[in-house]
Design a protein around this motif. Sequence first.
Motif, mmCIF file in Angstrom:
data_model
loop_
_atom_site.group_PDB
_atom_site.id
_atom_site.type_symbol
_atom_site.label_atom_id
_atom_site.label_comp_id
_atom_site.label_asym_id
_atom_site.label_seq_id
_atom_site.Cartn_x
_atom_site.Cartn_y
_atom_site.Cartn_z
ATOM 1 N N SER A 19 0.840 -1.193 0.000
ATOM 2 C CA SER A 19 0.000 0.000 0.000
ATOM 3 C C SER A 19 0.876 1.245 0.000
ATOM 4 O O SER A 19 1.506 1.560 0.993
ATOM 5 C CB SER A 19 -0.917 0.000 1.235
ATOM 6 N N ASP A 20 0.935 1.936 -1.128
ATOM 7 C CA ASP A 20 1.736 3.159 -1.216
ATOM 8 C C ASP A 20 0.914 4.274 -1.834
ATOM 9 O O ASP A 20 1.424 5.122 -2.562
ATOM 10 C CB ASP A 20 3.019 2.924 -2.023
ATOM 11 N N GLU A 21 -0.397 4.293 -1.486
ATOM 12 C CA GLU A 21 -1.304 5.221 -2.128
ATOM 13 C C GLU A 21 -1.015 6.680 -1.795
ATOM 14 O O GLU A 21 -1.431 7.577 -2.510
ATOM 15 C CB GLU A 21 -2.761 4.902 -1.745
ATOM 16 N N ARG A 22 -0.271 6.958 -0.713
ATOM 17 C CA ARG A 22 0.011 8.341 -0.341
ATOM 18 C C ARG A 22 1.212 8.905 -1.090
ATOM 19 O O ARG A 22 1.512 10.072 -0.976
ATOM 20 C CB ARG A 22 0.223 8.470 1.163
ATOM 21 N N VAL A 23 1.920 8.081 -1.841
ATOM 22 C CA VAL A 23 3.018 8.562 -2.676
ATOM 23 C C VAL A 23 2.489 8.694 -4.100
ATOM 24 O O VAL A 23 2.120 7.710 -4.732
ATOM 25 C CB VAL A 23 4.218 7.605 -2.642
ATOM 26 N N GLN A 24 2.453 9.923 -4.592
ATOM 27 C CA GLN A 24 1.884 10.184 -5.917
ATOM 28 C C GLN A 24 2.950 10.023 -6.993
ATOM 29 O O GLN A 24 4.003 10.659 -6.933
ATOM 30 C CB GLN A 24 1.309 11.603 -5.965
ATOM 31 N N LYS A 25 2.687 9.170 -7.966
ATOM 32 C CA LYS A 25 3.610 8.993 -9.076
ATOM 33 C C LYS A 25 3.407 10.101 -10.099
ATOM 34 O O LYS A 25 2.277 10.408 -10.483
ATOM 35 C CB LYS A 25 3.413 7.638 -9.758
ATOM 36 N N VAL A 26 4.510 10.697 -10.532
ATOM 37 C CA VAL A 26 4.462 11.812 -11.477
ATOM 38 C C VAL A 26 5.143 11.375 -12.768
ATOM 39 O O VAL A 26 6.261 10.844 -12.740
ATOM 40 C CB VAL A 26 5.154 13.059 -10.896
ATOM 41 N N HIS A 27 4.472 11.629 -13.902
ATOM 42 C CA HIS A 27 4.975 11.130 -15.183
ATOM 43 C C HIS A 27 5.286 12.229 -16.188
ATOM 44 O O HIS A 27 5.726 11.921 -17.302
ATOM 45 C CB HIS A 27 3.946 10.170 -15.796
ATOM 46 N N SER A 28 5.088 13.505 -15.815
ATOM 47 C CA SER A 28 5.332 14.580 -16.775
ATOM 48 C C SER A 28 5.500 15.906 -16.045
ATOM 49 O O SER A 28 5.191 16.034 -14.850
ATOM 50 C CB SER A 28 4.155 14.692 -17.755
ATOM 51 N N LEU A 29 5.970 16.905 -16.790
ATOM 52 C CA LEU A 29 6.108 18.248 -16.246
ATOM 53 C C LEU A 29 4.753 18.794 -15.794
ATOM 54 O O LEU A 29 4.653 19.440 -14.744
ATOM 55 C CB LEU A 29 6.699 19.182 -17.303
ATOM 56 N N GLU A 30 3.721 18.541 -16.568
ATOM 57 C CA GLU A 30 2.402 19.061 -16.249
ATOM 58 C C GLU A 30 1.879 18.477 -14.945
ATOM 59 O O GLU A 30 1.328 19.197 -14.102
ATOM 60 C CB GLU A 30 1.423 18.762 -17.391
ATOM 61 N N GLU A 31 2.044 17.176 -14.748
ATOM 62 C CA GLU A 31 1.602 16.540 -13.508
ATOM 63 C C GLU A 31 2.402 17.052 -12.318
ATOM 64 O O GLU A 31 1.855 17.259 -11.226
ATOM 65 C CB GLU A 31 1.739 15.020 -13.615
ATOM 66 N N PHE A 32 3.687 17.252 -12.521
ATOM 67 C CA PHE A 32 4.557 17.748 -11.460
ATOM 68 C C PHE A 32 4.119 19.143 -11.006
ATOM 69 O O PHE A 32 3.929 19.393 -9.810
ATOM 70 C CB PHE A 32 6.003 17.766 -11.959
ATOM 71 N N ASP A 33 3.949 20.051 -11.943
ATOM 72 C CA ASP A 33 3.558 21.421 -11.606
ATOM 73 C C ASP A 33 2.175 21.465 -10.967
ATOM 74 O O ASP A 33 1.930 22.241 -10.035
ATOM 75 C CB ASP A 33 3.589 22.297 -12.862
ATOM 76 N N ALA A 34 1.274 20.622 -11.453
ATOM 77 C CA ALA A 34 -0.073 20.575 -10.877
ATOM 78 C C ALA A 34 -0.038 20.096 -9.431
ATOM 79 O O ALA A 34 -0.766 20.604 -8.567
ATOM 80 C CB ALA A 34 -0.971 19.668 -11.715
ATOM 81 N N ALA A 35 0.828 19.123 -9.137
ATOM 82 C CA ALA A 35 0.945 18.605 -7.768
ATOM 83 C C ALA A 35 1.499 19.667 -6.820
ATOM 84 O O ALA A 35 1.043 19.792 -5.682
ATOM 85 C CB ALA A 35 1.833 17.360 -7.752
ATOM 86 N N LEU A 36 2.464 20.451 -7.293
ATOM 87 C CA LEU A 36 3.012 21.526 -6.453
ATOM 88 C C LEU A 36 1.952 22.580 -6.163
ATOM 89 O O LEU A 36 1.846 23.067 -5.032
ATOM 90 C CB LEU A 36 4.224 22.168 -7.129
ATOM 91 N N ARG A 37 1.168 22.931 -7.171
ATOM 92 C CA ARG A 37 0.111 23.930 -6.960
ATOM 93 C C ARG A 37 -0.942 23.413 -5.984
ATOM 94 O O ARG A 37 -1.412 24.151 -5.101
ATOM 95 C CB ARG A 37 -0.532 24.302 -8.290
ATOM 96 N N ALA A 38 -1.307 22.161 -6.119
ATOM 97 C CA ALA A 38 -2.347 21.586 -5.268
ATOM 98 C C ALA A 38 -1.908 21.497 -3.812
ATOM 99 O O ALA A 38 -2.739 21.549 -2.897
ATOM 100 C CB ALA A 38 -2.739 20.198 -5.785
ATOM 101 N N ALA A 39 -0.606 21.366 -3.583
ATOM 102 C CA ALA A 39 -0.086 21.245 -2.210
ATOM 103 C C ALA A 39 -0.198 22.544 -1.441
ATOM 104 O O ALA A 39 -0.160 22.541 -0.199
ATOM 105 C CB ALA A 39 1.365 20.778 -2.238
#
Length: 302
Positions: free
Chosen positions: A71-91
């Motif tokens: 179970s590693d559901e709290r670690v979000q896998k990032v596959h692109s620049l767009e996903e990375f930037d979106a995750a930073l904004r959401a945090a």
Amino acid sequence: MATFTNFLLSKPPSSPSLFTQPSPLFFRPTTSSSSPRLAKPQPPLVARPTGPRGLTVRATAATQNSSPPASDERVQKVHSLEEFDAALRAAEDRLVVVEYEASRSASSNKMYPFMVELSRQCNDVVFLLVLGDESEATRELCRREKVKKAPHFTFYKSMERVHDEEGIGPDQLVGDVLYYGDNHSAVKQLHSREDVEKLIEGHKADHKLVVLDVGLKHCGPCVKVYPTVIKLSRQMSESVVFARMNGDENDSCMQFLKDMDVVEVPTFLFIRDGEIRGRYVGSGKGELIGEILRYQGVRVTY
């Protein structure tokens, strides 16, 4: 609020060294630029070397299992620049910890299960995983972030990159998360001279000792001693008030350091009844505990 009870032990078990050298990611290296430096006071602040004695913080999560936990559901896998930037904004203003892995890195495989376990303990911290050699999109992300080897960890607050680590083990990762993501209520977070004055004024009547931890954002010894500050804040909450300030957070903090003649970090100021009674400069955990006890009237023999 992050909880680290399992990682702060008085008599910790031994923790094996995972690695000393990170593994290269599989893309063409790029020339990295140096991180911007904030203006330093005169004379310049310097980090005091770590002292030899005191408490030790150890990580208790298993590190020998090379396969990820179920179970590693709290670690979000990032596959692109767009996903990375979106995750930073959401945090938003939460701490974001990013681990860069390489599929052929044994060190990464050992480190990932520990990060998963840490993510379960720290509900107010966002954990991201980037597999650097997964695709051209992740290679492009690594190039933009100037990450060349794995495992590599970057730390963000409010979309600002505040710290980097390369080739570290569990103990260092715990210390970094505590330092950059702590919301522990027993350690007062001060952001201006006015915050300091308000805290001091508030404890004139109860005569409690105020211990003010003064450091910088990018200070290895400051990071290393901070888990001890958290532990002591829990153990001494009835008689001692613990607070901290990063001198390079803003101009008000830097001016406070100048006014207090702080030229090395970490510096601990001991304040009682509205007056500074003394200070300790350094990150020796045993020495820090001894100084706190001394200003509480306990005789300490080294």
